[in-house]
Design a protein around this motif. Sequence first.
Motif, PDB file in Angstrom:
ATOM      1  N   PRO A 101       1.332   8.087 -12.653  1.00  0.00           N
ATOM      2  CA  PRO A 101       2.076   7.063 -13.409  1.00  0.00           C
ATOM      3  C   PRO A 101       1.178   5.913 -13.880  1.00  0.00           C
ATOM      4  CG  PRO A 101       2.427   6.751 -11.071  1.00  0.00           C
ATOM      5  CD  PRO A 101       1.509   7.932 -11.197  1.00  0.00           C
ATOM      6  N   TRP A 102       0.182   6.226 -14.708  1.00  0.00           N
ATOM      7  CA  TRP A 102      -0.768   5.193 -15.117  1.00  0.00           C
ATOM      8  C   TRP A 102      -0.114   4.071 -15.913  1.00  0.00           C
ATOM      9  CZ3 TRP A 102      -5.192   3.220 -13.682  1.00  0.00           C
ATOM     10  CH2 TRP A 102      -5.993   3.970 -12.807  1.00  0.00           C
ATOM     11  N   ASP A 103       0.985   4.391 -16.626  1.00  0.00           N
ATOM     12  CA  ASP A 103       1.656   3.310 -17.353  1.00  0.00           C
ATOM     13  C   ASP A 103       2.200   2.267 -16.363  1.00  0.00           C
ATOM     14  OD1 ASP A 103       3.319   5.343 -16.432  1.00  0.00           O
ATOM     15  OD2 ASP A 103       4.787   5.119 -18.042  1.00  0.00           O
ATOM     16  N   VAL A 104       2.799   2.759 -15.282  1.00  0.00           N
ATOM     17  CA  VAL A 104       3.330   1.849 -14.252  1.00  0.00           C
ATOM     18  C   VAL A 104       2.168   1.116 -13.570  1.00  0.00           C
ATOM     19  CG1 VAL A 104       4.631   1.758 -12.082  1.00  0.00           C
ATOM     20  CG2 VAL A 104       5.296   3.379 -13.865  1.00  0.00           C
ATOM     21  N   TRP A 105       1.091   1.830 -13.288  1.00  0.00           N
ATOM     22  CA  TRP A 105      -0.043   1.219 -12.588  1.00  0.00           C
ATOM     23  C   TRP A 105      -0.718   0.143 -13.444  1.00  0.00           C
ATOM     24  CZ3 TRP A 105      -2.404   6.421 -10.402  1.00  0.00           C
ATOM     25  CH2 TRP A 105      -1.557   6.886  -9.374  1.00  0.00           C
ATOM     26  N   VAL A 106      -0.808   0.408 -14.744  1.00  0.00           N
ATOM     27  CA  VAL A 106      -1.424  -0.602 -15.625  1.00  0.00           C
ATOM     28  C   VAL A 106      -0.518  -1.836 -15.709  1.00  0.00           C
ATOM     29  CG1 VAL A 106      -2.057  -1.100 -18.033  1.00  0.00           C
ATOM     30  CG2 VAL A 106      -2.911   0.962 -16.928  1.00  0.00           C
ATOM     31  N   GLU A 107       0.792  -1.598 -15.703  1.00  0.00           N
ATOM     32  CA  GLU A 107       1.732  -2.743 -15.680  1.00  0.00           C
ATOM     33  C   GLU A 107       1.523  -3.572 -14.426  1.00  0.00           C
ATOM     34  OE1 GLU A 107       5.913  -1.680 -15.933  1.00  0.00           O
ATOM     35  OE2 GLU A 107       5.488  -0.727 -17.875  1.00  0.00           O
ATOM     36  N   ARG A 108       1.334  -2.879 -13.297  1.00  0.00           N
ATOM     37  CA  ARG A 108       1.163  -3.585 -12.025  1.00  0.00           C
ATOM     38  C   ARG A 108      -0.150  -4.395 -12.022  1.00  0.00           C
ATOM     39  NH1 ARG A 108       4.018  -3.440  -6.953  1.00  0.00           N
ATOM     40  NH2 ARG A 108       5.509  -2.180  -8.098  1.00  0.00           N
ATOM     41  N   MET A 167       0.846  -1.204   0.000  1.00  0.00           N
ATOM     42  CA  MET A 167       0.000   0.000   0.000  1.00  0.00           C
ATOM     43  C   MET A 167       0.884   1.258   0.000  1.00  0.00           C
ATOM     44  SD  MET A 167      -3.283   0.409  -0.108  1.00  0.00           S
ATOM     45  CE  MET A 167      -4.519  -0.552   0.743  1.00  0.00           C
ATOM     46  N   ARG A 168       1.935   1.221   0.802  1.00  0.00           N
ATOM     47  CA  ARG A 168       2.875   2.374   0.861  1.00  0.00           C
ATOM     48  C   ARG A 168       3.560   2.586  -0.491  1.00  0.00           C
ATOM     49  NH1 ARG A 168       3.557   3.894   6.093  1.00  0.00           N
ATOM     50  NH2 ARG A 168       3.365   2.261   7.642  1.00  0.00           N
ATOM     51  N   GLU A 169       3.881   1.478  -1.131  1.00  0.00           N
ATOM     52  CA  GLU A 169       4.558   1.562  -2.433  1.00  0.00           C
ATOM     53  C   GLU A 169       3.659   2.283  -3.446  1.00  0.00           C
ATOM     54  OE1 GLU A 169       6.508  -1.549  -5.567  1.00  0.00           O
ATOM     55  OE2 GLU A 169       5.614  -2.371  -3.742  1.00  0.00           O
ATOM     56  N   TYR A 170       2.367   1.973  -3.371  1.00  0.00           N
ATOM     57  CA  TYR A 170       1.420   2.655  -4.259  1.00  0.00           C
ATOM     58  C   TYR A 170       1.432   4.162  -3.965  1.00  0.00           C
ATOM     59  CZ  TYR A 170      -2.908   4.831  -5.623  1.00  0.00           C
ATOM     60  OH  TYR A 170      -3.807   5.725  -6.121  1.00  0.00           O
ATOM     61  N   LEU A 171       1.362   4.520  -2.677  1.00  0.00           N
ATOM     62  CA  LEU A 171       1.335   5.945  -2.304  1.00  0.00           C
ATOM     63  C   LEU A 171       2.618   6.638  -2.768  1.00  0.00           C
ATOM     64  CD1 LEU A 171      -0.223   5.699   1.275  1.00  0.00           C
ATOM     65  CD2 LEU A 171      -1.316   6.569  -0.804  1.00  0.00           C
ATOM     66  N   ALA A 172       3.747   5.934  -2.584  1.00  0.00           N
ATOM     67  CA  ALA A 172       5.033   6.526  -2.984  1.00  0.00           C
ATOM     68  C   ALA A 172       5.054   6.783  -4.488  1.00  0.00           C
ATOM     69  CB  ALA A 172       6.183   5.595  -2.576  1.00  0.00           C
ATOM     70  N   SER A 173       4.506   5.843  -5.260  1.00  0.00           N
ATOM     71  CA  SER A 173       4.531   6.027  -6.726  1.00  0.00           C
ATOM     72  C   SER A 173       3.646   7.214  -7.121  1.00  0.00           C
ATOM     73  CB  SER A 173       4.081   4.748  -7.446  1.00  0.00           C
ATOM     74  OG  SER A 173       2.693   4.552  -7.309  1.00  0.00           O
ATOM     75  N   TRP A 174       2.576   7.402  -6.402  1.00  0.00           N
ATOM     76  CA  TRP A 174       1.663   8.519  -6.692  1.00  0.00           C
ATOM     77  C   TRP A 174       2.339   9.850  -6.332  1.00  0.00           C
ATOM     78  CZ3 TRP A 174      -3.888   8.778  -4.075  1.00  0.00           C
ATOM     79  CH2 TRP A 174      -4.671   9.732  -4.746  1.00  0.00           C
ATOM     80  N   HIS A 175       2.946   9.864  -5.118  1.00  0.00           N
ATOM     81  CA  HIS A 175       3.700  11.054  -4.671  1.00  0.00           C
ATOM     82  C   HIS A 175       4.788  11.422  -5.664  1.00  0.00           C
ATOM     83  CE1 HIS A 175       2.352  12.502  -0.882  1.00  0.00           C
ATOM     84  NE2 HIS A 175       2.516  11.385  -0.225  1.00  0.00           N
ATOM     85  N   TYR A 195      -1.661  -3.162  -5.628  1.00  0.00           N
ATOM     86  CA  TYR A 195      -0.339  -3.066  -4.986  1.00  0.00           C
ATOM     87  C   TYR A 195      -0.310  -3.861  -3.676  1.00  0.00           C
ATOM     88  CZ  TYR A 195       2.154   0.395  -7.824  1.00  0.00           C
ATOM     89  OH  TYR A 195       2.828   1.033  -8.834  1.00  0.00           O
ATOM     90  N   ALA A 196      -1.348  -3.677  -2.879  1.00  0.00           N
ATOM     91  CA  ALA A 196      -1.368  -4.323  -1.562  1.00  0.00           C
ATOM     92  C   ALA A 196      -1.584  -5.826  -1.696  1.00  0.00           C
ATOM     93  CB  ALA A 196      -2.468  -3.692  -0.712  1.00  0.00           C
ATOM     94  N   ALA A 197      -2.570  -6.207  -2.505  1.00  0.00           N
ATOM     95  CA  ALA A 197      -2.953  -7.623  -2.580  1.00  0.00           C
ATOM     96  C   ALA A 197      -1.834  -8.498  -3.121  1.00  0.00           C
ATOM     97  CB  ALA A 197      -4.202  -7.771  -3.441  1.00  0.00           C
ATOM     98  N   MET A 198      -1.067  -7.964  -4.065  1.00  0.00           N
ATOM     99  CA  MET A 198       0.011  -8.781  -4.639  1.00  0.00           C
ATOM    100  C   MET A 198       1.006  -9.210  -3.567  1.00  0.00           C
ATOM    101  SD  MET A 198       0.848  -7.172  -8.363  1.00  0.00           S
ATOM    102  CE  MET A 198       1.991  -8.500  -8.781  1.00  0.00           C
ATOM    103  N   ARG A 199       1.224  -8.348  -2.588  1.00  0.00           N
ATOM    104  CA  ARG A 199       2.184  -8.701  -1.523  1.00  0.00           C
ATOM    105  C   ARG A 199       1.645  -9.819  -0.626  1.00  0.00           C
ATOM    106  NH1 ARG A 199       5.884  -7.248  -4.290  1.00  0.00           N
ATOM    107  NH2 ARG A 199       6.286  -5.052  -4.571  1.00  0.00           N
TER     108      ARG A 199
END
Length: 385
Positions: free
Chosen positions: A52-59, A39-47, A273-277
């Motif tokens: 970064p929708w390209d990164v988010w779609v990859e995820r 979850m933090r990783e998602y927030l960091a990527s947004w910050h 992001y969270a569920a994958m972990r």
Amino acid sequence: MLSSSQVLSIRARFPVLRKKIYLNSCSQGALSDAVENGMREYLASWHEHGSPWDVWVERYEAARTQFASLIGAAADEVAVVPYASAGINSVASALTYRERKKVVLGEFEFPTMGHIWLAQQRRGAQVEFANAEGNSLSIHAYERLIDKNTLIVPVTGVCFMNGFRSPVADIAGLAHANGALVMLDDYQDCGTRPVDVRASQVDFYVTGTLKYLLGPPGLAFLYVRQQLIESLEPTITGWFAQANPFAFDVKHLDPSPTARRFEAGSPPVPNVYAAMRGIELLQEIGLDNVAAHIADLGQTLLRGARRLGVKAKTPANSVGPLIVLQSKDAAALVAKLAAEGIVCSSRHDGLRLSLHVYNTLEDVVAVLQVLERNLDLLDTGPVAG
Ligand SMILES: Cc1ncc(COP(=O)(O)O)c(C=O)c1O
């Protein structure tokens, strides 16, 4: 089988276990440091990047692939949806109820399954329920209903009310012999043992991340058997279900050739992001290990309940993960257990105690001690076995 020290190191990843005995994974899995970090990783990527929708779609594509590997499917057979009901609705919307009309489901299904198919009655579906006998729903109840007019048989892997495990292989065999489809709702079991969706022979498999997969709410997966995908055109749809969502073509409907056609709108990225972990953590531990640990604890709990003369709704030979005891006032019992730092839940007259890889023998002993002090709230008497 996991050693005690392995279980201890797994437990250290779940801060809530320092304060609570946690027996409520059937409602919500406990939060691990791994999922929190996701979850933090998602927030960091947004910050960091703003959008970064390209990164988010990859995820989100990586989540599809990860889940496919968890159940032994191909990524193209998996739809990433916000909740199990969305996946089930999408399939229901794609069926036509013309040559075959009957939807046969057991009364142990989670209510959403009943609601979704009952809503299809307006489109021609004929819904018939297989009735349980007490806490068991045998193949014979399905045999009476499944015939050449049956379109689909949705079936829960484990019942949320009593922990009964459906005879899925027998039901799938019967349904297929009659030319009907089978949809397994594995929400009450996925994350507790290895799954091989091809070996299970089901046509559809649906589950979500918030229970035994240890993730947050707001993410679920739908598997659709490859050969069926292109024959089904969901009428509940949207831009993420199109062959190329980024074509931005408002005038044409062009469903994806893959199971993505069962999706609709923008993916729930934070939950991905969270569920994958959580899934990763389970894969690291090994799902065979998880299953063996849960089965051991489940049998200990059932034996302990039997010794106290407490009636179980769950069959004596259960391998878990959900053990349900019959109570005279289950809500009061949940409150008594909560007062002792034990988190669990109830449904109707059942006390639900659900086991996961982070539970221990000590947890089971602690719960049995509280039950012993509250036998007046339990259904007791001679117990077979
Ligand atoms: C067996 C089962 N199926 C489906 C659901 C509901 O899924 P969702 O809320 O993701 O649609 C639940 C939730 O508790 C469940 O236990």
